[in-house]
Design a protein around this motif. Structure first.
Motif, PDB file in Angstrom:
ATOM      1  N   MET A 168       0.851  -1.196   0.000  1.00 35.80           N
ATOM      2  CA  MET A 168       0.000   0.000   0.000  1.00 35.80           C
ATOM      3  C   MET A 168       0.881   1.239   0.000  1.00 35.80           C
ATOM      4  N   ALA A 169       0.624   2.174  -0.914  1.00 38.32           N
ATOM      5  CA  ALA A 169       1.450   3.370  -1.040  1.00 38.32           C
ATOM      6  C   ALA A 169       0.595   4.541  -1.519  1.00 38.32           C
ATOM      7  N   LEU A 170       1.103   5.743  -1.259  1.00 34.52           N
ATOM      8  CA  LEU A 170       0.429   6.982  -1.669  1.00 34.52           C
ATOM      9  C   LEU A 170       1.266   7.661  -2.742  1.00 34.52           C
ATOM     10  N   TYR A 171       0.633   7.924  -3.890  1.00 35.17           N
ATOM     11  CA  TYR A 171       1.295   8.574  -5.015  1.00 35.17           C
ATOM     12  C   TYR A 171       0.527   9.832  -5.417  1.00 35.17           C
ATOM     13  N   THR A 172       1.156  10.631  -6.265  1.00 31.16           N
ATOM     14  CA  THR A 172       0.461  11.800  -6.814  1.00 31.16           C
ATOM     15  C   THR A 172       0.962  12.117  -8.222  1.00 31.16           C
ATOM     16  N   ILE A 173       0.109  12.790  -8.970  1.00 32.62           N
ATOM     17  CA  ILE A 173       0.431  13.295 -10.303  1.00 32.62           C
ATOM     18  C   ILE A 173      -0.616  14.363 -10.613  1.00 32.62           C
ATOM     19  N   SER A 174      -0.289  15.298 -11.477  1.00 29.30           N
ATOM     20  CA  SER A 174      -1.238  16.361 -11.825  1.00 29.30           C
ATOM     21  C   SER A 174      -1.195  16.622 -13.324  1.00 29.30           C
ATOM     22  N   ASP A 175      -2.218  17.315 -13.816  1.00 31.04           N
ATOM     23  CA  ASP A 175      -2.228  17.825 -15.192  1.00 31.04           C
ATOM     24  C   ASP A 175      -2.067  16.707 -16.230  1.00 31.04           C
ATOM     25  N   LEU A 176      -3.002  15.765 -16.196  1.00 33.90           N
ATOM     26  CA  LEU A 176      -2.985  14.687 -17.184  1.00 33.90           C
ATOM     27  C   LEU A 176      -3.498  15.160 -18.547  1.00 33.90           C
ATOM     28  N   HIS A 177      -4.412  16.116 -18.546  1.00 37.29           N
ATOM     29  CA  HIS A 177      -4.964  16.686 -19.784  1.00 37.29           C
ATOM     30  C   HIS A 177      -5.414  15.590 -20.760  1.00 37.29           C
ATOM     31  N   LEU A 178      -6.191  14.648 -20.249  1.00 35.68           N
ATOM     32  CA  LEU A 178      -6.697  13.568 -21.090  1.00 35.68           C
ATOM     33  C   LEU A 178      -7.708  14.099 -22.102  1.00 35.68           C
ATOM     34  N   SER A 179      -7.772  13.449 -23.260  1.00 27.33           N
ATOM     35  CA  SER A 179      -8.676  13.939 -24.312  1.00 27.33           C
ATOM     36  C   SER A 179      -9.194  12.791 -25.158  1.00 27.33           C
ATOM     37  N   ARG A 180      -9.642  11.741 -24.528  1.00 27.12           N
ATOM     38  CA  ARG A 180     -10.156  10.590 -25.279  1.00 27.12           C
ATOM     39  C   ARG A 180     -11.531  10.872 -25.877  1.00 27.12           C
ATOM     40  N   GLY A 181     -12.265  11.840 -25.286  1.00 25.91           N
ATOM     41  CA  GLY A 181     -13.611  12.115 -25.766  1.00 25.91           C
ATOM     42  C   GLY A 181     -13.738  13.371 -26.591  1.00 25.91           C
ATOM     43  N   VAL A 182     -12.658  14.147 -26.692  1.00 21.71           N
ATOM     44  CA  VAL A 182     -12.682  15.395 -27.464  1.00 21.71           C
ATOM     45  C   VAL A 182     -11.401  15.506 -28.276  1.00 21.71           C
ATOM     46  N   GLU A 183     -11.417  16.337 -29.297  1.00 18.62           N
ATOM     47  CA  GLU A 183     -10.247  16.519 -30.149  1.00 18.62           C
ATOM     48  C   GLU A 183      -9.390  17.662 -29.621  1.00 18.62           C
ATOM     49  N   LYS A 184      -8.660  17.397 -28.546  1.00 18.26           N
ATOM     50  CA  LYS A 184      -7.760  18.418 -28.020  1.00 18.26           C
ATOM     51  C   LYS A 184      -6.544  17.764 -27.365  1.00 18.26           C
ATOM     52  N   PRO A 185      -5.803  16.968 -28.102  1.00 14.76           N
ATOM     53  CA  PRO A 185      -4.618  16.315 -27.523  1.00 14.76           C
ATOM     54  C   PRO A 185      -3.486  17.315 -27.312  1.00 14.76           C
ATOM     55  N   MET A 186      -2.563  16.965 -26.442  1.00 11.37           N
ATOM     56  CA  MET A 186      -1.436  17.840 -26.114  1.00 11.37           C
ATOM     57  C   MET A 186      -0.182  17.480 -26.902  1.00 11.37           C
ATOM     58  N   ASP A 187      -0.247  16.439 -27.733  1.00  4.05           N
ATOM     59  CA  ASP A 187       0.935  16.002 -28.480  1.00  4.05           C
ATOM     60  C   ASP A 187       1.513  17.112 -29.359  1.00  4.05           C
ATOM     61  N   ILE A 188       0.669  18.067 -29.749  1.00  5.74           N
ATOM     62  CA  ILE A 188       1.128  19.142 -30.639  1.00  5.74           C
ATOM     63  C   ILE A 188       2.239  19.970 -29.998  1.00  5.74           C
ATOM     64  N   PHE A 189       2.371  19.902 -28.664  1.00  6.38           N
ATOM     65  CA  PHE A 189       3.418  20.654 -27.981  1.00  6.38           C
ATOM     66  C   PHE A 189       4.746  19.917 -27.981  1.00  6.38           C
ATOM     67  N   GLY A 190       4.755  18.683 -28.512  1.00  7.96           N
ATOM     68  CA  GLY A 190       5.997  17.942 -28.658  1.00  7.96           C
ATOM     69  C   GLY A 190       6.645  17.588 -27.332  1.00  7.96           C
ATOM     70  N   GLY A 191       7.943  17.285 -27.394  1.00  3.96           N
ATOM     71  CA  GLY A 191       8.696  16.978 -26.190  1.00  3.96           C
ATOM     72  C   GLY A 191       8.068  15.841 -25.405  1.00  3.96           C
ATOM     73  N   ARG A 192       7.938  16.025 -24.118  1.00  7.53           N
ATOM     74  CA  ARG A 192       7.395  14.982 -23.261  1.00  7.53           C
ATOM     75  C   ARG A 192       5.910  14.743 -23.498  1.00  7.53           C
ATOM     76  N   TRP A 193       5.240  15.679 -24.181  1.00  6.24           N
ATOM     77  CA  TRP A 193       3.820  15.491 -24.476  1.00  6.24           C
ATOM     78  C   TRP A 193       3.600  14.491 -25.617  1.00  6.24           C
ATOM     79  N   GLN A 194       4.637  14.163 -26.350  1.00  6.48           N
ATOM     80  CA  GLN A 194       4.475  13.235 -27.461  1.00  6.48           C
ATOM     81  C   GLN A 194       4.072  11.860 -26.921  1.00  6.48           C
TER      82      GLN A 194
END
Length: 233
Positions: free
Chosen positions: A1-27
């Motif tokens: 059992m452990a506690l983790y965190t993450i923020s700003d996933l910016h998921l877009s499976r239901g809309v056309e707004k992916p973040m890949d266009i920003f390149g780098g780690r967003w690819q």
């Protein structure tokens, strides 16, 4: 059992707004999220997600993103980010999740969760700068202070021995310091503050480490290459 965190996933499976266009780690970022999550998180773990979860502007548009999160291991506690336009009342969101068979996601909003004597507290916050003069911004900021204190009070009422505060907006940034949020955290004995929101060029202005007696940690998805950060094992 452990506690983790993450923020700003910016998921877009239901809309056309992916973040890949920003390149780098967003690819290929959505594939990274799933791969890294499954490699690290167990069903018994808890993950706190600090806002900007989905680009959907309604619960129904965001549903494919919630379904992805629900399919991943662990319990998820989610806070509100500035882009989470799908956010509604907690009652309506919980009902929507129940109607759609989502059982392992809950909401950090005017409340607190306890993990191994740690109080999980937080709110969205607000982006505070010296130019913070607009009446509208002032009202939003005051509401966020009230919500944060309600969360911190809940932790104390539940006997938390330690408090981690999760904000979306950074309370300290470059040469700006939001004294009222920091002083509120100090008053309730917050030892660690986890935040997101910053991306790309703004990452160079992030403040991390020990300041004002609080350990600040930035966990924006692209900053941590979409790898959940371990807080407690």
């Amino acid at each position: 059992m452990a506690l983790y965190t993450i923020s700003d996933l910016h998921l877009s499976r239901g809309v056309e707004k992916p973040m890949d266009i920003f390149g780098g780690r967003w690819q290929g970022y959505m594939e990274k999220i799933e791969k890294n999550w499954r490699a690290m998180i167990s069903p018994e773990d808890t993950v706190v997600i600090g806002g900007d979860i989905s680009w959907g502007i309604s619960l129904s548009e965001a549903l494919p993103d919630f379904q992805l999160l629900s399919s991943l291991p662990g319990k998820k506690i989610i806070g509100k980010g500035n882009h989470d336009l799908w956010w509604n009342t907690v009652r309506k969101m919980r009902q929507f999740f129940e109607d759609n068979g989502i059982k392992n996601i809950d909401f950090l909003f005017n409340n607190c969760f306890i993990y191994d004597n740690i109080g999980i507290c937080g709110t969205r916050g607000w982006f505070f700068e010296e130019s913070f003069k607009e009446c509208h911004d002032e009202k939003i900021f005051r509401r966020e202070l009230i919500r944060l204190e309600a969360s911190l009070k809940a932790a104390r009422a539940q006997g938390a021995e330690e408090i981690i505060c999760f904000l979306h907006y950074p309370p300290i940034y470059a040469n700006f310091r939001c004294g009222e949020i920091i002083e509120l955290m100090q008053r309730y004995g917050v030892g660690r503050c986890v935040y997101g929101h910053l991306h790309s060029d703004s990452l160079c202005y992030a403040v991390t480490g020990l300041h004002d007696g609080i350990d600040f940690t930035l966990v924006s998805g692209d900053y941590i290459d979409f790898t959940p950060v371990l807080l407690k094992k």
